[in-house]
Design a protein around this motif. Structure first.
Motif, PDB file in Angstrom:
ATOM      1  N   SER A  27     -11.904 -13.401   0.732  1.00  0.00           N
ATOM      2  CA  SER A  27     -11.020 -14.266  -0.055  1.00  0.00           C
ATOM      3  C   SER A  27      -9.591 -13.749  -0.054  1.00  0.00           C
ATOM      4  N   ILE A  28      -9.412 -12.479  -0.407  1.00  0.00           N
ATOM      5  CA  ILE A  28      -8.064 -11.950  -0.613  1.00  0.00           C
ATOM      6  C   ILE A  28      -7.769 -10.953   0.491  1.00  0.00           C
ATOM      7  N   VAL A  29      -6.804 -11.288   1.334  1.00  0.00           N
ATOM      8  CA  VAL A  29      -6.420 -10.423   2.446  1.00  0.00           C
ATOM      9  C   VAL A  29      -4.939 -10.128   2.311  1.00  0.00           C
ATOM     10  N   GLU A  30      -4.581  -8.869   2.493  1.00  0.00           N
ATOM     11  CA  GLU A  30      -3.180  -8.472   2.352  1.00  0.00           C
ATOM     12  C   GLU A  30      -2.730  -7.711   3.583  1.00  0.00           C
ATOM     13  N   ALA A  31      -1.453  -7.832   3.888  1.00  0.00           N
ATOM     14  CA  ALA A  31      -0.919  -7.112   5.043  1.00  0.00           C
ATOM     15  C   ALA A  31      -0.386  -5.760   4.585  1.00  0.00           C
ATOM     16  N   PRO A  32      -0.740  -4.664   5.264  1.00  0.00           N
ATOM     17  CA  PRO A  32      -0.130  -3.379   4.934  1.00  0.00           C
ATOM     18  C   PRO A  32       1.297  -3.335   5.462  1.00  0.00           C
ATOM     19  N   GLU A  89     -13.919  -9.145  -3.496  1.00  0.00           N
ATOM     20  CA  GLU A  89     -14.039 -10.553  -3.883  1.00  0.00           C
ATOM     21  C   GLU A  89     -14.034 -10.667  -5.404  1.00  0.00           C
ATOM     22  N   ILE A 127      -5.595  -5.353   4.836  1.00  0.00           N
ATOM     23  CA  ILE A 127      -6.310  -4.800   3.685  1.00  0.00           C
ATOM     24  C   ILE A 127      -7.130  -5.926   3.069  1.00  0.00           C
ATOM     25  N   TYR A 182       1.204 -15.904  -0.279  1.00  0.00           N
ATOM     26  CA  TYR A 182       2.323 -15.138  -0.808  1.00  0.00           C
ATOM     27  C   TYR A 182       3.276 -14.849   0.353  1.00  0.00           C
ATOM     28  N   ASP A 215       0.824  -1.213   0.000  1.00  0.00           N
ATOM     29  CA  ASP A 215       0.000   0.000   0.000  1.00  0.00           C
ATOM     30  C   ASP A 215       0.856   1.259   0.000  1.00  0.00           C
ATOM     31  N   ARG A 263       0.306 -11.884   1.604  1.00  0.00           N
ATOM     32  CA  ARG A 263      -1.082 -11.921   1.123  1.00  0.00           C
ATOM     33  C   ARG A 263      -1.565 -13.344   1.163  1.00  0.00           C
ATOM     34  N   VAL A 269      -2.248 -15.858   8.616  1.00  0.00           N
ATOM     35  CA  VAL A 269      -2.757 -14.488   8.681  1.00  0.00           C
ATOM     36  C   VAL A 269      -1.703 -13.556   8.069  1.00  0.00           C
ATOM     37  N   PRO A 270      -2.082 -12.693   7.131  1.00  0.00           N
ATOM     38  CA  PRO A 270      -1.097 -11.762   6.563  1.00  0.00           C
ATOM     39  C   PRO A 270      -0.493 -10.896   7.657  1.00  0.00           C
ATOM     40  N   TYR A 328     -12.974  -9.707   9.061  1.00  0.00           N
ATOM     41  CA  TYR A 328     -11.772 -10.537   9.201  1.00  0.00           C
ATOM     42  C   TYR A 328     -11.303 -10.382  10.635  1.00  0.00           C
TER      43      TYR A 328
END
Lengths: 318, 179
Positions: free
Chosen positions: A302-307, B39, B35, A242, A68, A233, A156-157, B28
């Motif tokens: 579904s798609i979770v990303e770590a900042p 979907e 972030i 990822y 980000d 991610r 967990v991201p 979550y």
């Protein structure tokens, strides 16, 4: 460091939360007949003292993501290929300590190519025959029901993981590549031995070469653990994880992924010391316990990303 | 005209209602600051879940369409508008120095990880920048001058670091910046 063999005195947990499905004939268990499957509800909350199971994934390749803040993050993509639990293992050692483990299998295999023995094992667990079967040692509260399918949402991201895989084989390699020897000079009279190891010992004392002398031999193709890789991610629609950084092995190789041992041990000690903010990495509030399953993935994004949990490197400091 | 407007507003209101229903973000609980991306509209095809063709699929889907066109047009091997090493290129960035013009010394083609090295001499100091095309900070790239005689005789022009006269000859009299 948190050691699993130090659970000698925690016998009270066994009768409550164990569901042992591995049979009497399984060679790994010593005295599993004494333990019956438990009907009591499983503890579903992660504690700093618990050690969760790991997963088996396939390394698909490397790519790059921009987080980000716009910083470039090289990532390795791991994919879960129908990773399921085939057994829960409990072994009582001779000194009365317990060994608890979850046996995980991944990558479906055709039935006709599976041996009769393994067919029986997978039939008992009610899963498809798989190519790879591995155990992950856990604390007694982290057993997972047999037949559960894991999802990428297990990680967990923002958390850190260890990855274990067979490294790329390099073949027979000399001392310079294998052991970072300096070799000999390029000129000034050196004859034919520019890359050789040189001398291998002393003189009449000891009159032999010490065992373990670094020499040329086969390099690579060994089990390697890469520690503390950050999960950047997680994508549960394609079952992708990822990880920041590189992972040993070739593409499409089977890798074992589990929570970083050393960092969870440090977190456990911080919990005991009272530093509750430093138990989990920054941004991570909880971990799916005992495991992140397909059913859980349906209720989560579904798609979770770590900042990036740091100040932006693109903003100049005052 | 009015009836069209009425129809348009009615359909837009129903459409916005349907999008708000779709855009409900599942909570979550494991991380408050993570972030959560939107979907995917359709579940991915089965071969991808088995891993067949996964990396090319990710190469396409981890980039925005604008960046994909930028990569294809400026760095594709068969594009008419491609950037050659030795051309002078200006980029607009979101962080300092906001605009940078320079000679392309090298192009490193790695799919979405494609990057190029630009060199310029600013206030008697040689400055090089390696810019990743897919980076969110790179806003646009513009070719200011093509290399002399169409192309240089090398793919990597690192020798220009040690010959300022050749750099000057390349730049010529045109000291353009992108506006």
């Amino acid at each position: 460091m948190l050691r699993l063999w130090a659970l000698k005195h925690k016998t009270s947990l066994i009768s409550k939360c164990l569901h042992n499905s591995s049979s009497l004939t399984a060679p790994t268990t010593a005295t599993s007949s004494a333990l019956t499957s438990a009907n009591a509800p499983l503890p579903t909350k992660w504690t700093p003292e618990s050690i969760r199971t790991g997963l088996i994934a396939r390394k698909r390749g490397m790519t790059v993501l921009w987080n980000d803040q716009g910083a470039r993050v090289p990532v390795t993509v791991l994919q879960l290929e129908n990773c399921q639990v085939t057994a829960n293992i409990v072994t009582i050692r001779q000194d009365k300590s317990e060994y608890h483990a979850v046996q995980v299998a991944a990558s479906d295999k055709p039935l006709k190519r599976t041996t009769r023995q393994m067919q029986g094992h997978f039939r008992k667990a009610k899963v498809n025959p798989k190519r790879i079967l591995k155990e992950f040692s856990i604390t007694p509260d982290a057993h997972v029901p047999v037949g559960t399918t894991f999802s990428a949402i297990h990680f967990v991201p923002g958390q850190y993981v260890d990855v274990i895989a067979k490294s790329i084989g390099k073949g027979f390699q000399g001392g310079m590549k294998r052991w970072n020897f300096k070799g000999l000079r390029a000129s000034h009279g050196v004859s034919i031995s520019h890359r050789s190891a040189g001398a291998t010992g002393a003189h009449q004392d000891p009159g032999r070469i010490w065992p373990g002398k670094k020499m040329a031999a086969r390099m690579g193709g060994q089990r390697i653990t890469t520690q503390n890789l950050a999960v950047v991610r997680v994508d549960s629609s394609l079952n992708l994880i990822y990880l920041r950084g590189a992972v040993p092995g070739v593409d499409d190789a089977q890798v074992m992924v589990r929570d970083a041992k050393k960092l969870t041990a440090v977190g456990c000690h911080n919990q005991a010391k009272g530093l509750y903010e430093k138990v989990l990495p920054k941004g991570v509030d909880d971990l799916p316990f005992p495991a992140g399953t397909l059913e859980m993935a349906k209720t989560l994004p579904s798609i979770v990303e770590a900042p990036a949990y740091r100040r932006s490197p693109f903003v100049p400091q005052e | 005209m009015l009836s069209n407007l009425f129809k348009w507003t009615a359909s837009s209101s129903t459409r916005s209602m349907s999008t708000t229903v779709q855009a409900v973000i599942k909570p979550y609980p494991f991380s408050k600051t993570a972030i959560i991306h939107s979907e995917p509209y359709v579940p991915p095809p089965a071969p991808l879940v088995q891993g067949k063709g996964l990396m090319p699929y990710l190469q396409k889907n981890l980039t925005t369409p604008e960046k994909q066109t930028m990569l294809r047009e400026l760095f594709g091997r068969h594009s008419t508008k491609r950037i050659y090493p030795g051309s002078i290129v200006g980029v607009m960035l979101e962080h300092a120095p906001f605009t940078f013009t320079g000679v392309v010394l090298a192009i490193r083609r790695r799919g979405i990880d494609t990057s190029m090295v630009l060199r310029n001499v600013i206030q008697r100091t040689g400055v090089e920048m390696q810019l990743f095309v897919n980076s969110p900070h790179v806003k646009n790239i513009k070719v200011i001058q093509k290399p002399p005689k169409g192309r240089m005789k090398r793919a990597k022009l690192y020798y220009l670091r040690y010959s300022p006269e050749k750099m000057g000859a390349l730049a010529g009299s045109k000291k353009g910046t992108i506006v």
